[in-house]
Scaffold this active site. Structure first.
Site, short mmCIF file in Angstrom:
data_model
loop_
_atom_site.label_atom_id
_atom_site.label_comp_id
_atom_site.label_asym_id
_atom_site.label_seq_id
_atom_site.Cartn_x
_atom_site.Cartn_y
_atom_site.Cartn_z
N LYS A 14 -35.83 -42.39 -70.91
CA LYS A 14 -35.63 -41.94 -72.30
C LYS A 14 -34.84 -40.63 -72.34
CE LYS A 14 -40.06 -41.91 -73.40
NZ LYS A 14 -40.76 -42.40 -72.20
N ARG A 89 -46.33 -41.87 -80.08
CA ARG A 89 -47.00 -42.45 -78.91
C ARG A 89 -48.30 -43.14 -79.27
NH1 ARG A 89 -44.58 -39.03 -74.76
NH2 ARG A 89 -45.28 -39.60 -72.68
N ARG A 128 -38.56 -38.35 -59.21
CA ARG A 128 -38.35 -37.22 -60.12
C ARG A 128 -39.28 -36.07 -59.73
NH1 ARG A 128 -39.15 -38.36 -66.46
NH2 ARG A 128 -41.35 -38.38 -65.89
N ARG A 134 -42.64 -30.98 -62.16
CA ARG A 134 -43.71 -31.40 -63.07
C ARG A 134 -44.91 -31.87 -62.25
NH1 ARG A 134 -41.46 -35.21 -67.83
NH2 ARG A 134 -43.65 -35.80 -67.73
N ARG A 146 -50.99 -42.13 -66.75
CA ARG A 146 -49.97 -42.13 -67.80
C ARG A 146 -49.52 -43.56 -68.12
NH1 ARG A 146 -46.29 -38.35 -64.82
NH2 ARG A 146 -44.66 -38.72 -66.36
#
Ligand code: ADP
Length: 190
Positions: A14, A89, A128, A134, A146
């Protein structure tokens, strides 16, 4: 005005596609994840509140998210429209967004949903995590949480837009430019 919801599980791409959409269509990017990380970095009260949820891979409570998005919409002037990334969400957030849009004389043009298999998502998030810094990208159980939260709480949001005839699904596996081409074709129809 173009107001687009870019939808998909964590790791669907996204953020990457948002950047390309903003550049081409001159839209305002509204990523709730980015806004929370900004608050976190600045050490605001909102950031501290969001932190405990984000660190565990759980959703920040709806009223907190909706308040933050409402402020951002009200404080943005002279835009061609918004690209919503990581929001809504939950179905409650989607309903609140419709209300916020109506209050500001706008409406959602459509939802573009990026579809990616769970195995590919996990692989992308792990990759990532090596560079993003993160903490929620670096722990297998947080990644799984998640994805589970997405399946249980967020996926119904797609049905919400489908029932309004506003859902377009796109294959999120392929080259960045190829996927962007597919997205552009949908946006050009709006
Ligand atoms: P990703 O899509 O990779 O999961 P985001 O940057 O969109 O990452 O979000 C990171 C975290 O921020 C989420 O796991 C959640 O804790 C919080 N968050 C972001 N957007 C929302 C939202 N709309 N509602 C609730 N929590 C959110």
């Amino acid at each position: 005005m173009l107001n687009i919801v870019l939808f998909g599980p964590p790791g669907a791409g996204k953020g990457t596609q948002s950047e390309k959409i903003i550049a081409k269509y001159k839209l305002t990017h509204l990523s709730t994840g980015d806004l929370f990380r900004k608050h976190l970095g600045e050490g605001t009260e909102l950031g501290l509140l969001a932190r405990k949820y984000m660190d565990e891979g759980r959703l920040v409570p709806d009223e907190v998210v909706i308040g933050m998005v409402g402020d951002k919409i009200k404080n943005t002037t002279g835009t061609n429209g918004f690209i919503f990334d990581g929001f809504p969400r939950t179905v409650a957030q989607a309903q609140a967004l419709d209300t916020l849009m109506a209050q500001n004389n706008m409406s959602i043009s459509g939802m573009i949903a990026l579809e990616v298999s769970e195995e590919v998502l996990k692989e992308r998030i792990r990759e990532r995590g090596k560079t993003s810094g993160r903490t929620d990208d670096q722990d297998e159980s947080k990644i799984q949480t998640r994805i589970n939260v997405y399946l249980e709480e967020t996926l119904p949001v797609a049905a919400y837009y489908e029932s309004q005839g506003k859902l377009e699904k796109i294959n999120g596996i392929g080259t960045i430019d190829g996927i962007f081409e597919d997205i552009s074709k949908v946006i050009d129809k709006y």
